[in-house]
Write a protein that holds these residues in place. Structure first.
Motif, PDB file in Angstrom:
ATOM      1  N   ALA A  21      40.267  37.323  39.232  1.00 30.04           N
ATOM      2  CA  ALA A  21      40.579  38.237  38.133  1.00 30.04           C
ATOM      3  C   ALA A  21      39.396  38.340  37.165  1.00 30.04           C
ATOM      4  N   GLY A  22      38.780  37.198  36.844  1.00 28.10           N
ATOM      5  CA  GLY A  22      37.640  37.201  35.926  1.00 28.10           C
ATOM      6  C   GLY A  22      36.452  37.948  36.517  1.00 28.10           C
ATOM      7  N   LEU A  23      36.224  37.766  37.813  1.00 27.68           N
ATOM      8  CA  LEU A  23      35.071  38.423  38.442  1.00 27.68           C
ATOM      9  C   LEU A  23      35.280  39.932  38.534  1.00 27.68           C
ATOM     10  N   HIS A  50      31.517  24.954  30.748  1.00 24.20           N
ATOM     11  CA  HIS A  50      31.942  25.254  29.381  1.00 24.20           C
ATOM     12  C   HIS A  50      33.465  25.379  29.392  1.00 24.20           C
ATOM     13  N   ARG A  51      34.120  24.367  28.844  1.00 27.38           N
ATOM     14  CA  ARG A  51      35.585  24.336  28.850  1.00 27.38           C
ATOM     15  C   ARG A  51      36.114  24.799  27.495  1.00 27.38           C
ATOM     16  N   VAL A  52      36.917  25.850  27.525  1.00 32.78           N
ATOM     17  CA  VAL A  52      37.467  26.376  26.266  1.00 32.78           C
ATOM     18  C   VAL A  52      38.632  25.483  25.831  1.00 32.78           C
ATOM     19  N   ASP A  53      38.574  25.041  24.557  1.00 28.80           N
ATOM     20  CA  ASP A  53      39.651  24.210  24.004  1.00 28.80           C
ATOM     21  C   ASP A  53      40.415  24.938  22.905  1.00 28.80           C
ATOM     22  N   SER A  74      47.736  28.619  56.054  1.00 33.91           N
ATOM     23  CA  SER A  74      47.166  29.437  54.995  1.00 33.91           C
ATOM     24  C   SER A  74      45.906  28.778  54.463  1.00 33.91           C
ATOM     25  N   GLY A  75      44.892  29.569  54.198  1.00 27.14           N
ATOM     26  CA  GLY A  75      43.675  29.035  53.598  1.00 27.14           C
ATOM     27  C   GLY A  75      42.452  29.391  54.415  1.00 27.14           C
ATOM     28  N   SER A  76      41.352  29.656  53.696  1.00 27.27           N
ATOM     29  CA  SER A  76      40.133  30.097  54.380  1.00 27.27           C
ATOM     30  C   SER A  76      39.583  29.026  55.309  1.00 27.27           C
ATOM     31  N   GLY A 130      51.112  38.452  49.445  1.00 27.81           N
ATOM     32  CA  GLY A 130      49.897  39.259  49.433  1.00 27.81           C
ATOM     33  C   GLY A 130      49.737  39.994  48.111  1.00 27.81           C
ATOM     34  N   THR A 131      50.608  39.662  47.162  1.00 33.05           N
ATOM     35  CA  THR A 131      50.657  40.384  45.893  1.00 33.05           C
ATOM     36  C   THR A 131      49.945  39.629  44.776  1.00 33.05           C
ATOM     37  N   PHE A 132      49.440  38.429  45.114  1.00 30.11           N
ATOM     38  CA  PHE A 132      48.790  37.597  44.090  1.00 30.11           C
ATOM     39  C   PHE A 132      47.316  37.986  43.972  1.00 30.11           C
ATOM     40  N   THR A 145      41.335  34.800  31.848  1.00 28.77           N
ATOM     41  CA  THR A 145      41.628  34.901  33.293  1.00 28.77           C
ATOM     42  C   THR A 145      41.544  33.483  33.868  1.00 28.77           C
ATOM     43  N   SER A 146      42.371  32.606  33.320  1.00 31.19           N
ATOM     44  CA  SER A 146      42.212  31.169  33.577  1.00 31.19           C
ATOM     45  C   SER A 146      43.147  30.628  34.653  1.00 31.19           C
ATOM     46  N   GLY A 147      43.883  31.491  35.333  1.00 25.93           N
ATOM     47  CA  GLY A 147      44.744  31.028  36.431  1.00 25.93           C
ATOM     48  C   GLY A 147      46.062  30.440  35.948  1.00 25.93           C
ATOM     49  N   GLY A 179      45.182  38.502  35.816  1.00 27.32           N
ATOM     50  CA  GLY A 179      45.313  37.505  36.881  1.00 27.32           C
ATOM     51  C   GLY A 179      46.534  36.626  36.693  1.00 27.32           C
ATOM     52  N   GLU A 180      46.482  35.448  37.290  1.00 26.19           N
ATOM     53  CA  GLU A 180      47.652  34.561  37.308  1.00 26.19           C
ATOM     54  C   GLU A 180      48.056  34.120  35.903  1.00 26.19           C
ATOM     55  N   ALA A 181      47.080  34.003  34.984  1.00 25.46           N
ATOM     56  CA  ALA A 181      47.401  33.608  33.599  1.00 25.46           C
ATOM     57  C   ALA A 181      48.351  34.610  32.963  1.00 25.46           C
ATOM     58  N   LEU A 209      32.586  28.834  41.979  1.00 26.74           N
ATOM     59  CA  LEU A 209      32.689  30.257  41.633  1.00 26.74           C
ATOM     60  C   LEU A 209      33.705  30.942  42.564  1.00 26.74           C
ATOM     61  N   GLY A 210      34.589  31.702  41.964  1.00 25.93           N
ATOM     62  CA  GLY A 210      35.609  32.402  42.778  1.00 25.93           C
ATOM     63  C   GLY A 210      36.983  31.759  42.681  1.00 25.93           C
ATOM     64  N   GLY A 211      37.038  30.522  42.180  1.00 24.99           N
ATOM     65  CA  GLY A 211      38.332  29.864  41.939  1.00 24.99           C
ATOM     66  C   GLY A 211      39.188  29.789  43.191  1.00 24.99           C
ATOM     67  N   GLN A 212      40.490  29.985  43.010  1.00 28.47           N
ATOM     68  CA  GLN A 212      41.440  29.853  44.120  1.00 28.47           C
ATOM     69  C   GLN A 212      41.192  30.866  45.238  1.00 28.47           C
ATOM     70  N   ALA A 213      40.695  32.048  44.849  1.00 22.57           N
ATOM     71  CA  ALA A 213      40.586  33.114  45.866  1.00 22.57           C
ATOM     72  C   ALA A 213      39.690  32.679  47.023  1.00 22.57           C
ATOM     73  N   PHE A 214      38.708  31.825  46.734  1.00 17.98           N
ATOM     74  CA  PHE A 214      37.835  31.355  47.817  1.00 17.98           C
ATOM     75  C   PHE A 214      38.655  30.644  48.894  1.00 17.98           C
ATOM     76  N   TRP A 215      39.665  29.876  48.448  1.00 20.89           N
ATOM     77  CA  TRP A 215      40.455  29.083  49.396  1.00 20.89           C
ATOM     78  C   TRP A 215      41.554  29.888  50.059  1.00 20.89           C
ATOM     79  N   SER A 216      41.749  31.100  49.539  1.00 16.65           N
ATOM     80  CA  SER A 216      42.932  31.852  49.974  1.00 16.65           C
ATOM     81  C   SER A 216      42.755  32.411  51.378  1.00 16.65           C
ATOM     82  N   PHE A 217      43.894  32.838  51.926  1.00 15.86           N
ATOM     83  CA  PHE A 217      43.906  33.429  53.267  1.00 15.86           C
ATOM     84  C   PHE A 217      43.433  34.881  53.208  1.00 15.86           C
ATOM     85  N   GLY A 218      43.419  35.439  52.001  1.00 14.62           N
ATOM     86  CA  GLY A 218      42.963  36.828  51.857  1.00 14.62           C
ATOM     87  C   GLY A 218      44.002  37.845  52.297  1.00 14.62           C
TER      88      GLY A 218
HETATM   89  C1  LIG Z   1      45.045  28.056  49.667  1.00 15.19           C
HETATM   90  C2  LIG Z   1      45.455  29.310  48.957  1.00 15.19           C
HETATM   91  C3  LIG Z   1      45.843  30.420  49.709  1.00 15.19           C
HETATM   92  C4  LIG Z   1      46.206  31.610  49.071  1.00 15.19           C
HETATM   93  N1  LIG Z   1      46.463  32.710  49.837  1.00 15.19           N
HETATM   94  C5  LIG Z   1      46.781  33.874  49.223  1.00 15.19           C
HETATM   95  C6  LIG Z   1      46.974  35.070  49.986  1.00 15.19           C
HETATM   96  O1  LIG Z   1      46.785  35.100  51.213  1.00 15.19           O
HETATM   97  N2  LIG Z   1      47.363  36.200  49.326  1.00 15.19           N
HETATM   98  C7  LIG Z   1      47.541  36.238  47.974  1.00 15.19           C
HETATM   99  O2  LIG Z   1      47.892  37.291  47.437  1.00 15.19           O
HETATM  100  N3  LIG Z   1      47.310  35.127  47.223  1.00 15.19           N
HETATM  101  C8  LIG Z   1      46.922  33.975  47.810  1.00 15.19           C
HETATM  102  N4  LIG Z   1      46.659  32.863  47.046  1.00 15.19           N
HETATM  103  C9  LIG Z   1      46.805  32.963  45.565  1.00 15.19           C
HETATM  104  C10 LIG Z   1      45.571  33.558  44.900  1.00 15.19           C
HETATM  105  O3  LIG Z   1      44.414  33.089  45.534  1.00 15.19           O
HETATM  106  C11 LIG Z   1      45.542  33.175  43.403  1.00 15.19           C
HETATM  107  O4  LIG Z   1      46.769  33.506  42.794  1.00 15.19           O
HETATM  108  C12 LIG Z   1      44.421  33.924  42.676  1.00 15.19           C
HETATM  109  O5  LIG Z   1      43.191  33.746  43.348  1.00 15.19           O
HETATM  110  C13 LIG Z   1      44.311  33.448  41.213  1.00 15.19           C
HETATM  111  O6  LIG Z   1      43.128  33.992  40.642  1.00 15.19           O
HETATM  112  P1  LIG Z   1      42.831  33.895  39.076  1.00 15.19           P
HETATM  113  O7  LIG Z   1      41.507  34.555  38.887  1.00 15.19           O
HETATM  114  O8  LIG Z   1      43.962  34.402  38.296  1.00 15.19           O
HETATM  115  O9  LIG Z   1      42.758  32.318  38.763  1.00 15.19           O
HETATM  116  P2  LIG Z   1      41.876  31.113  39.372  1.00 15.19           P
HETATM  117  O10 LIG Z   1      41.364  31.431  40.715  1.00 15.19           O
HETATM  118  O11 LIG Z   1      42.706  29.903  39.225  1.00 15.19           O
HETATM  119  O12 LIG Z   1      40.623  31.030  38.405  1.00 15.19           O
HETATM  120  C14 LIG Z   1      40.737  30.617  37.074  1.00 15.19           C
HETATM  121  C15 LIG Z   1      39.438  29.975  36.619  1.00 15.19           C
HETATM  122  O13 LIG Z   1      39.535  29.699  35.232  1.00 15.19           O
HETATM  123  C16 LIG Z   1      38.938  28.444  34.953  1.00 15.19           C
HETATM  124  N5  LIG Z   1      39.513  27.892  33.719  1.00 15.19           N
HETATM  125  C17 LIG Z   1      40.802  27.519  33.495  1.00 15.19           C
HETATM  126  N6  LIG Z   1      40.954  27.040  32.247  1.00 15.19           N
HETATM  127  C18 LIG Z   1      39.735  27.092  31.665  1.00 15.19           C
HETATM  128  C19 LIG Z   1      39.242  26.720  30.372  1.00 15.19           C
HETATM  129  N7  LIG Z   1      40.048  26.189  29.442  1.00 15.19           N
HETATM  130  N8  LIG Z   1      37.932  26.902  30.110  1.00 15.19           N
HETATM  131  C20 LIG Z   1      37.081  27.436  31.040  1.00 15.19           C
HETATM  132  N9  LIG Z   1      37.499  27.778  32.289  1.00 15.19           N
HETATM  133  C21 LIG Z   1      38.809  27.638  32.593  1.00 15.19           C
HETATM  134  C22 LIG Z   1      39.303  27.616  36.186  1.00 15.19           C
HETATM  135  O14 LIG Z   1      38.443  26.509  36.318  1.00 15.19           O
HETATM  136  C23 LIG Z   1      39.153  28.658  37.304  1.00 15.19           C
HETATM  137  O15 LIG Z   1      37.866  28.679  37.854  1.00 15.19           O
HETATM  138  C24 LIG Z   1      46.250  31.667  47.646  1.00 15.19           C
HETATM  139  C25 LIG Z   1      45.870  30.550  46.891  1.00 15.19           C
HETATM  140  C26 LIG Z   1      45.454  29.393  47.529  1.00 15.19           C
HETATM  141  C27 LIG Z   1      44.992  28.228  46.695  1.00 15.19           C
END
Ligand SMILES: Cc1cc2nc3c(=O)[nH]c(=O)nc-3n(C[C@H](O)[C@H](O)[C@H](O)COP(=O)(O)OP(=O)(O)OC[C@H]3O[C@@H](n4cnc5c(N)ncnc54)[C@H](O)[C@@H]3O)c2cc1C
Length: 553
Positions: free
Chosen positions: A16-18, A174-177, A356-358, A531-533, A223-225, A513-515, A42-51
């Motif tokens: 979401a952030g990217l 850089h961690r936001v508090d 599930s997972g890359s 597939g909606t995440f 966009t912190s997940g 994003g997820e936040a 870089l890329g957070g959870q999406a890197f690990w996702s199945f896409g």
């Molecule tokens: C294994 C796996 C498989 C998946 N497969 C699928 C799929 O096939 N289809 C689908 O739709 N979804 C899938 N998902 C879900 C999807 O990948 C995630 O919901 C989505 O990528 C979340 O993205 P995001 O950008 O919202 O958050 P994130 O990817 O979690 O990124 C948030 C970033 O914010 C940073 N952050 C948090 N708090 C702070 C702070 N205080 N200060 C600074 N940085 C901070 C974190 O370190 C992180 O890097 C999967 C997830 C996983 C883990």
């Protein structure tokens, strides 16, 4: 204390952030991206996702003779989301806009950036109720060629280009508090500079603080997940309708999915809605080669495995593999145990276990046509699945029922499986295969599923007796509850402006994003069509990025 400045401050380098940053930079805005993890993640959870992506009426579906439409998808969404709260106004508006996107521009927008999909859409969350109930009426789960990393690719490329052009600056570690609030408006973020870390992608990094920073911008985009790695928070938000919170859970997300930033946003005036809506899986297996703490992998199941509760009783209709994730979770919650079992054969595992997972799908992630043909079309147990059969803590592989039951009891340390009852259950199920018709709804579901060409060719095993020695050995897999997604979140309007308790925008604060519950504070309502995440991150990141760009213009 270091001071940083930009037009916009983005918190988090997940998908979401990217996406938002790419849109902001394209509009010529200067962006500072704060991230607590090292650059390796870089890329957070999406890197690990199945896409896997939810698309509606796509060319891939049409080639497979699937008749889908925006109307059918919206009917399915409403039956699944079951919106029923006054605060669902914006989430529902986001859901409708998202279904329009998935039936409209989503695929061409991604395709134009080089993203490609497998030709066989998967059929996730089949529901099993009536036409207006939960579930996908048709297959819609489109797996990205290259899985999660393949989906991230264009956005990383765009953002890196903007970085080279001087518009984007990353501040890793850089961690936001705290969010900075001046005269009622959010004008920046403060926090800790963490010690450099050589942690590999996804692995926990240290929390040693070596300094402080303050970042200023005209707008801040969170966009912190979600909260999936914070089991304490998951338990605190656990709704009564899902039974008691599980005592034991495994994590489907890296530790950075810690949920801290959601409470930090609340302190700045943001309202969180639907925190009790979460999406956790019921087919989790412990990773035999873990990358993060309690690392679990989700089995993406097809319908043939026999699903038993901890005491060996078959789960009720329609709780078949791949039908109703949260319905199954609620059933498990009422059972008094926090695990269930799949009982299956080698013949079923060969066809039906996708993980599930890359990293569990190296053929797809590495875009190797040769490997895909070798592992998925020619047959045999795929390498990553075989590794779990050989090393996984949740697998019991035996030649006969007696030793299978003994192995199941030994694995849990509880003598809950009665071998005679197990045999009766399996023999009864096997008898139902003697005719091409049956009263057993799971057998009917298997046969109906195989009428979809892609599933018959590569995903659903031909119906057979579990006790057919030719199909063996027998396999039992203990299934754990695996935390993953946060469906509720920061309440936002259709631009991604974060709202306060009175429903008014908090000036300067946006989320995606997820936040933000993937849009609005919970565009999924209670459940997801899958597939909606990732799709929610793409859509809400793009929407909020464009809205912020217009605001700071
Ligand atoms: C294994 C796996 C498989 C998946 N497969 C699928 C799929 O096939 N289809 C689908 O739709 N979804 C899938 N998902 C879900 C999807 O990948 C995630 O919901 C989505 O990528 C979340 O993205 P995001 O950008 O919202 O958050 P994130 O990817 O979690 O990124 C948030 C970033 O914010 C940073 N952050 C948090 N708090 C702070 C702070 N205080 N200060 C600074 N940085 C901070 C974190 O370190 C992180 O890097 C999967 C997830 C996983 C883990």
């Amino acid at each position: 204390m270091s001071s940083l400045k930009a037009d916009v401050v983005v918190i988090g380098t997940g998908l979401a952030g990217l996406v938002a940053t790419a849109e902001l930079a394209e509009a010529g805005r200067r962006v500072l991206v704060l991230e607590q993890e090292p650059e390796a993640s870089l890329g957070g959870q999406a890197f690990w996702s199945f896409g896997g992506l939810f698309l509606v009426n796509s060319p891939e579906q049409r080639r497979m003779r699937i008749r889908d439409s925006r109307e059918l998808a919206w009917q399915d969404w409403l039956g699944t989301a079951a919106f029923d709260r006054p605060e669902d106004r914006w989430p529902r508006a986001w859901a409708e806009a998202y279904v329009d996107f998935a039936a409209g521009e989503k695929r061409s927008w991604l395709h134009g950036q080089g993203v490609r999909f497998l030709p066989n859409p998967g059929w996730a969350e089949r529901g099993g109720y009536d036409a207006t109930g939960h579930g996908n009426s048709v297959p819609r789960f489109h797996v990205t060629w290259g899985t999660g990393p393949g989906l991230l690719e264009p956005f990383v490329r765009r953002v890196r280009e903007a970085e080279r052009g001087g518009l984007v600056r990353f501040a890793f570690r850089h961690r936001v508090d705290e969010l900075v609030v001046s005269d009622g408006a959010v004008t920046g973020a403060r926090g800790a500079v963490l010690a450099p870390s050589g942690a590999a992608r996804g692995a926990a990094s240290s929390r040693e603080v070596i300094g402080e920073f303050e970042a200023a911008g005209q707008c801040v985009l969170v966009t912190s997940g979600g909260i999936g790695a914070n089991h304490e928070l998951v338990r605190r938000n656990w709704p009564e309708r899902l039974g008691a919170p599980p005592k034991r859970m495994i994590s489907g997300v890296p530790e950075h999915v810690d949920g801290r930033m959601i409470a930090i946003s609340e302190q700045a005036g943001a309202k969180v809605i639907n925190p009790d809506r979460m999406w956790h899986y019921v087919e989790g297996i412990q990773n035999w080669a873990p990358i993060w703490k309690h690392h679990g992998i989700r089995i993406l199941p097809a319908p043939s495995s026999l699903w038993l509760d901890a005491t060996g009783r078959r789960l009720p209709v329609p709780l078949f593999p791949g039908f109703d994730t949260l319905g199954t979770l609620a059933h498990i919650g009422a059972s008094g145990y926090d695990y269930t079992w799949f009982v299956l054969t080698r013949k079923i595992i060969e066809r039906e276990f996708a993980l599930s997972g890359s990293e569990q799908n190296p053929d797809l992630t590495n875009k190797s046509v040769r490997e895909v043909l070798r592992t998925r079309v020619r047959g045999g147990v795929p390498g990553p699945v075989q590794a779990f059969m050989d090393h996984g803590a949740d697998f019991v592989v035996r030649r006969d029922i007696r030793s299978l039951a003994a192995g199941m009891n030994a694995l849990t340390g509880e003598p809950l499986i009665d071998v005679d009852a197990l045999e009766q259950e399996i023999v009864a199920r096997d008898r139902e295969l003697a005719n091409p018709f049956s009263k057993d709804l799971q057998i009917m579901a298997i046969r109906s599923g195989r009428r979809y060409l892609a599933d018959r060719v590569s995903r659903i095993a031909a119906p057979h007796r579990l006790l057919d020695p030719e199909a063996g050995p027998l396999i039992a897999v203990r299934l754990n509850i695996l935390t993953r997604k946060t469906l509720g979140g920061l309440h936002c309007d259709l631009e991604g402006r974060v709202l306060d308790a009175a429903g008014e925008p908090v000036p300067g604060l946006y989320s995606a994003g997820e936040a933000a519950g993937f849009g609005g504070g919970g565009m999924h309502g209670y459940r997801s069509l899958e597939g909606t995440f990732l799709g929610g991150c793409l859509f809400s990141g793009r929407t909020a990025g464009r809205a912020v760009a217009a605001r700071v213009g």
